[in-house]
Structure formats: structure tokens, C-alpha cells
Motif scaffolding. Structure first.
Motif, PDB file in Angstrom:
ATOM      1  N   TYR A  45       8.960  -8.029   0.024  1.00  0.00           N
ATOM      2  CA  TYR A  45       8.360  -6.714  -0.168  1.00  0.00           C
ATOM      3  C   TYR A  45       9.428  -5.696  -0.530  1.00  0.00           C
ATOM      4  O   TYR A  45      10.546  -5.745  -0.032  1.00  0.00           O
ATOM      5  CB  TYR A  45       7.639  -6.266   1.107  1.00  0.00           C
ATOM      6  N   THR A  46       9.061  -4.781  -1.423  1.00  0.00           N
ATOM      7  CA  THR A  46       9.922  -3.671  -1.795  1.00  0.00           C
ATOM      8  C   THR A  46       9.143  -2.370  -1.592  1.00  0.00           C
ATOM      9  O   THR A  46       7.912  -2.354  -1.667  1.00  0.00           O
ATOM     10  CB  THR A  46      10.380  -3.753  -3.265  1.00  0.00           C
ATOM     11  N   GLY A  47       9.875  -1.307  -1.325  1.00  0.00           N
ATOM     12  CA  GLY A  47       9.251  -0.007  -1.129  1.00  0.00           C
ATOM     13  C   GLY A  47       9.951   1.051  -1.957  1.00  0.00           C
ATOM     14  O   GLY A  47      11.182   1.092  -2.016  1.00  0.00           O
ATOM     15  N   LYS A  48       9.149   1.891  -2.617  1.00  0.00           N
ATOM     16  CA  LYS A  48       9.674   2.897  -3.527  1.00  0.00           C
ATOM     17  C   LYS A  48       9.129   4.272  -3.135  1.00  0.00           C
ATOM     18  O   LYS A  48       7.958   4.409  -2.796  1.00  0.00           O
ATOM     19  CB  LYS A  48       9.223   2.548  -4.943  1.00  0.00           C
ATOM     20  N   ILE A  49       9.985   5.296  -3.193  1.00  0.00           N
ATOM     21  CA  ILE A  49       9.554   6.670  -2.929  1.00  0.00           C
ATOM     22  C   ILE A  49       8.744   7.161  -4.118  1.00  0.00           C
ATOM     23  O   ILE A  49       9.247   7.195  -5.243  1.00  0.00           O
ATOM     24  CB  ILE A  49      10.764   7.596  -2.690  1.00  0.00           C
ATOM     25  N   ILE A  50       7.481   7.532  -3.860  1.00  0.00           N
ATOM     26  CA  ILE A  50       6.645   8.029  -4.952  1.00  0.00           C
ATOM     27  C   ILE A  50       6.371   9.534  -4.845  1.00  0.00           C
ATOM     28  O   ILE A  50       5.890  10.149  -5.787  1.00  0.00           O
ATOM     29  CB  ILE A  50       5.314   7.241  -5.067  1.00  0.00           C
ATOM     30  N   LYS A  51       6.717  10.118  -3.668  1.00  0.00           N
ATOM     31  CA  LYS A  51       6.570  11.561  -3.519  1.00  0.00           C
ATOM     32  C   LYS A  51       7.450  12.015  -2.354  1.00  0.00           C
ATOM     33  O   LYS A  51       7.483  11.372  -1.318  1.00  0.00           O
ATOM     34  CB  LYS A  51       5.118  11.942  -3.234  1.00  0.00           C
ATOM     35  N   VAL A  52       8.155  13.109  -2.562  1.00  0.00           N
ATOM     36  CA  VAL A  52       8.897  13.734  -1.477  1.00  0.00           C
ATOM     37  C   VAL A  52       7.988  14.825  -0.926  1.00  0.00           C
ATOM     38  O   VAL A  52       7.501  15.672  -1.675  1.00  0.00           O
ATOM     39  CB  VAL A  52      10.238  14.315  -1.975  1.00  0.00           C
ATOM     40  N   THR A  53       7.732  14.782   0.370  1.00  0.00           N
ATOM     41  CA  THR A  53       6.798  15.707   0.999  1.00  0.00           C
ATOM     42  C   THR A  53       7.467  17.059   1.233  1.00  0.00           C
ATOM     43  O   THR A  53       8.515  17.116   1.895  1.00  0.00           O
ATOM     44  CB  THR A  53       6.312  15.138   2.351  1.00  0.00           C
ATOM     45  N   PRO A  54       6.898  18.133   0.681  1.00  0.00           N
ATOM     46  CA  PRO A  54       7.489  19.457   0.904  1.00  0.00           C
ATOM     47  C   PRO A  54       7.372  19.867   2.373  1.00  0.00           C
ATOM     48  O   PRO A  54       6.369  19.597   3.023  1.00  0.00           O
ATOM     49  CB  PRO A  54       6.667  20.388   0.012  1.00  0.00           C
TER      50      PRO A  54
ATOM     51  N   GLY B 266       0.819  -1.203   0.000  1.00  0.00           N
ATOM     52  CA  GLY B 266       0.000   0.000   0.000  1.00  0.00           C
ATOM     53  C   GLY B 266       0.853   1.252   0.000  1.00  0.00           C
ATOM     54  O   GLY B 266       2.058   1.221  -0.238  1.00  0.00           O
ATOM     55  N   ILE B 267       0.196   2.374   0.282  1.00  0.00           N
ATOM     56  CA  ILE B 267       0.835   3.683   0.270  1.00  0.00           C
ATOM     57  C   ILE B 267       1.016   4.151   1.713  1.00  0.00           C
ATOM     58  O   ILE B 267       0.063   4.154   2.492  1.00  0.00           O
ATOM     59  CB  ILE B 267      -0.024   4.705  -0.525  1.00  0.00           C
ATOM     60  N   TRP B 268       2.233   4.568   2.040  1.00  0.00           N
ATOM     61  CA  TRP B 268       2.602   4.916   3.409  1.00  0.00           C
ATOM     62  C   TRP B 268       3.258   6.290   3.478  1.00  0.00           C
ATOM     63  O   TRP B 268       4.077   6.632   2.628  1.00  0.00           O
ATOM     64  CB  TRP B 268       3.586   3.880   3.960  1.00  0.00           C
ATOM     65  N   GLN B 269       2.906   7.059   4.512  1.00  0.00           N
ATOM     66  CA  GLN B 269       3.543   8.349   4.791  1.00  0.00           C
ATOM     67  C   GLN B 269       4.690   8.113   5.762  1.00  0.00           C
ATOM     68  O   GLN B 269       4.481   7.614   6.869  1.00  0.00           O
ATOM     69  CB  GLN B 269       2.537   9.322   5.421  1.00  0.00           C
ATOM     70  N   GLN B 270       5.889   8.450   5.347  1.00  0.00           N
ATOM     71  CA  GLN B 270       7.072   8.300   6.186  1.00  0.00           C
ATOM     72  C   GLN B 270       7.151   9.504   7.120  1.00  0.00           C
ATOM     73  O   GLN B 270       7.080  10.647   6.675  1.00  0.00           O
ATOM     74  CB  GLN B 270       8.312   8.231   5.301  1.00  0.00           C
ATOM     75  N   ILE B 271       7.324   9.239   8.422  1.00  0.00           N
ATOM     76  CA  ILE B 271       7.445  10.294   9.423  1.00  0.00           C
ATOM     77  C   ILE B 271       8.880  10.297   9.945  1.00  0.00           C
ATOM     78  O   ILE B 271       9.385   9.267  10.389  1.00  0.00           O
ATOM     79  CB  ILE B 271       6.454  10.081  10.597  1.00  0.00           C
ATOM     80  N   ASP B 272       9.539  11.462   9.900  1.00  0.00           N
ATOM     81  CA  ASP B 272      10.919  11.578  10.356  1.00  0.00           C
ATOM     82  C   ASP B 272      11.009  11.321  11.855  1.00  0.00           C
ATOM     83  O   ASP B 272      10.281  11.934  12.637  1.00  0.00           O
ATOM     84  CB  ASP B 272      11.447  12.969  10.029  1.00  0.00           C
ATOM     85  N   ASP B 273      11.887  10.407  12.253  1.00  0.00           N
ATOM     86  CA  ASP B 273      12.021  10.052  13.663  1.00  0.00           C
ATOM     87  C   ASP B 273      12.677  11.164  14.478  1.00  0.00           C
ATOM     88  O   ASP B 273      12.543  11.203  15.695  1.00  0.00           O
ATOM     89  CB  ASP B 273      12.803   8.746  13.832  1.00  0.00           C
ATOM     90  N   LYS B 274      13.358  12.091  13.840  1.00  0.00           N
ATOM     91  CA  LYS B 274      14.019  13.180  14.571  1.00  0.00           C
ATOM     92  C   LYS B 274      13.125  14.410  14.702  1.00  0.00           C
ATOM     93  O   LYS B 274      13.011  14.984  15.775  1.00  0.00           O
ATOM     94  CB  LYS B 274      15.333  13.539  13.889  1.00  0.00           C
TER      95      LYS B 274
ATOM     96  N   GLN C 246      11.346   4.302  13.094  1.00  0.00           N
ATOM     97  CA  GLN C 246      10.596   5.317  12.366  1.00  0.00           C
ATOM     98  C   GLN C 246       9.181   4.794  12.217  1.00  0.00           C
ATOM     99  O   GLN C 246       8.968   3.595  12.059  1.00  0.00           O
ATOM    100  CB  GLN C 246      11.234   5.536  10.990  1.00  0.00           C
ATOM    101  N   THR C 247       8.206   5.696  12.265  1.00  0.00           N
ATOM    102  CA  THR C 247       6.804   5.321  12.108  1.00  0.00           C
ATOM    103  C   THR C 247       6.308   5.763  10.736  1.00  0.00           C
ATOM    104  O   THR C 247       6.613   6.880  10.306  1.00  0.00           O
ATOM    105  CB  THR C 247       5.942   5.983  13.209  1.00  0.00           C
ATOM    106  N   TRP C 248       5.586   4.887  10.079  1.00  0.00           N
ATOM    107  CA  TRP C 248       4.945   5.228   8.815  1.00  0.00           C
ATOM    108  C   TRP C 248       3.441   5.010   9.002  1.00  0.00           C
ATOM    109  O   TRP C 248       3.008   4.080   9.674  1.00  0.00           O
ATOM    110  CB  TRP C 248       5.450   4.347   7.679  1.00  0.00           C
ATOM    111  N   ILE C 249       2.653   5.859   8.357  1.00  0.00           N
ATOM    112  CA  ILE C 249       1.192   5.816   8.487  1.00  0.00           C
ATOM    113  C   ILE C 249       0.578   5.465   7.142  1.00  0.00           C
ATOM    114  O   ILE C 249       0.924   6.064   6.108  1.00  0.00           O
ATOM    115  CB  ILE C 249       0.656   7.180   8.982  1.00  0.00           C
ATOM    116  N   ARG C 250      -0.348   4.498   7.159  1.00  0.00           N
ATOM    117  CA  ARG C 250      -1.012   4.060   5.916  1.00  0.00           C
ATOM    118  C   ARG C 250      -1.907   5.174   5.382  1.00  0.00           C
ATOM    119  O   ARG C 250      -2.689   5.767   6.126  1.00  0.00           O
ATOM    120  CB  ARG C 250      -1.838   2.803   6.160  1.00  0.00           C
ATOM    121  N   LEU C 251      -1.788   5.450   4.094  1.00  0.00           N
ATOM    122  CA  LEU C 251      -2.605   6.480   3.455  1.00  0.00           C
ATOM    123  C   LEU C 251      -3.753   5.908   2.630  1.00  0.00           C
ATOM    124  O   LEU C 251      -4.688   6.615   2.320  1.00  0.00           O
ATOM    125  CB  LEU C 251      -1.724   7.367   2.548  1.00  0.00           C
ATOM    126  N   ASP C 252      -3.674   4.649   2.229  1.00  0.00           N
ATOM    127  CA  ASP C 252      -4.742   4.095   1.384  1.00  0.00           C
ATOM    128  C   ASP C 252      -5.684   3.227   2.174  1.00  0.00           C
ATOM    129  O   ASP C 252      -5.492   2.921   3.310  1.00  0.00           O
ATOM    130  CB  ASP C 252      -4.159   3.314   0.219  1.00  0.00           C
TER     131      ASP C 252
END
Length: 148
Positions: free
Chosen positions: A51-60, A25-33, A142-148
Motif C-alpha cells: 500500500y502507498t499513501g499520497k497527500i491529496i489535500k492539505v487541510t487549512p 480509500g481517503i483518510w483524514q490525518q489527525i495531528d497527534d500533538k 497518529q489516528t486517521w479517519i476514513r472519509l469515503d
């Protein structure tokens, strides 16, 4: 009657222990720092069940100019664009759990490669990524949050 009662009791006992076995699925990466959103990652299951994970958007982020390429990364990542980069590889699900292990994850900002373990929470909405070099105790989460 006894069979019905036993079935009902066993169903109740295991109801709270269901395992969400798919992290695709699609996950939002949250910076641990900083706690800020960093990137959006797409995780997919491969034909070999890893499983593989690919960056599909860099969050501004305010006051941050995103790095475009993986400058300090080892081959084959050297100078590769960060957008579209496959940052997780080889992650395997541990049957009967919400854990995934034996993967590798790269930090495209530092160029460092880590061993990766992931735990999916019971609701299937959060991933806790444990990245370490060698000993897991010396790593970071690091915590990632599901977006889909």
C-alpha cells in the motif's frame, strides 16, 4: 440438527472477529500533538499488494501557513511539493489481521523517515499509525479517519 447447531455457534463465535482487510480509500490525518486535521491522504493498493499513501489535500488551519515543499527531506523527496507527495510506501497486510507492517512513512514537515505499522479498527473507519525509528516503543501514534 447437530450440524445446524454447530454451524450457528461457529458463525456467532467468528461474527465479532471479521477482518476489514483493505485500507484503500481517503483518510483524514489527525495531528497527534494538536488534535487538528492536517491533511487528506489517499491510500491505494499497488500491483505487488503493498500500500502507498499520497497527500491529496492539505487541510487549512487557523493561524497556520502550510509548508509548500519538503525542504528538509532526503532524496528523492528533497524540495518536492507536499501536495501530491507519496508519504507511505511498502505497507504490507498481515494476513488474518487488521494490521499492516513493513512500510515506511515520511513526515514532510520535519523531513524524517519512519518505519510504519498501521492497525485498522474493527469498523474499518479508523487507522492507528505507529511511526518509529528502529524500536516501535520509541515511536508515536497518529489516528486517521476514513472519509469515503
Amino acid at each position: 440438527m447437530l450440524k445446524s447447531i454447530l454451524l450457528a455457534v461457529s458463525t456467532l463465535c467468528f461474527a465479532g472477529h471479521s477482518f476489514a482487510e483493505d485500507i484503500s480509500g481517503i483518510w483524514q490525518q489527525i495531528d497527534d500533538k494538536s488534535g487538528a486535521a492536517k491533511a487528506i491522504i489517499s491510500i491505494q493498493q499497488d500491483d505487488n499488494n503493498s500500500y502507498t499513501g499520497k497527500i491529496i489535500k492539505v487541510t487549512p488551519r487557523p493561524g497556520y501557513t502550510p509548508q509548500k515543499t519538503c525542504n528538509k527531506c532526503p532524496a528523492p523527496y528533497t524540495n518536492q511539493p507536499i501536495l501530491g507527495m507519496e508519504i507511505i510506501k511498502g505497507l504490507k497486510h498481515i494476513k488474518g489481521t487488521n494490521n499492516y507492517e513493513k512500510g515506511r512513512i515520511i513526515d514532510p514537515l520535519s523531513g524524517k523517515m519512519y518505519d510504519a505499522k498501521i492497525r485498522l479498527n474493527s469498523t474499518g473507519k479508523r487507522l492507528t499509525i505507529r511511526a518509529s525509528i528502529g524500536v516501535s516503543v520509541l515511536g508515536r501514534n497518529q489516528t486517521w479517519i476514513r472519509l469515503d
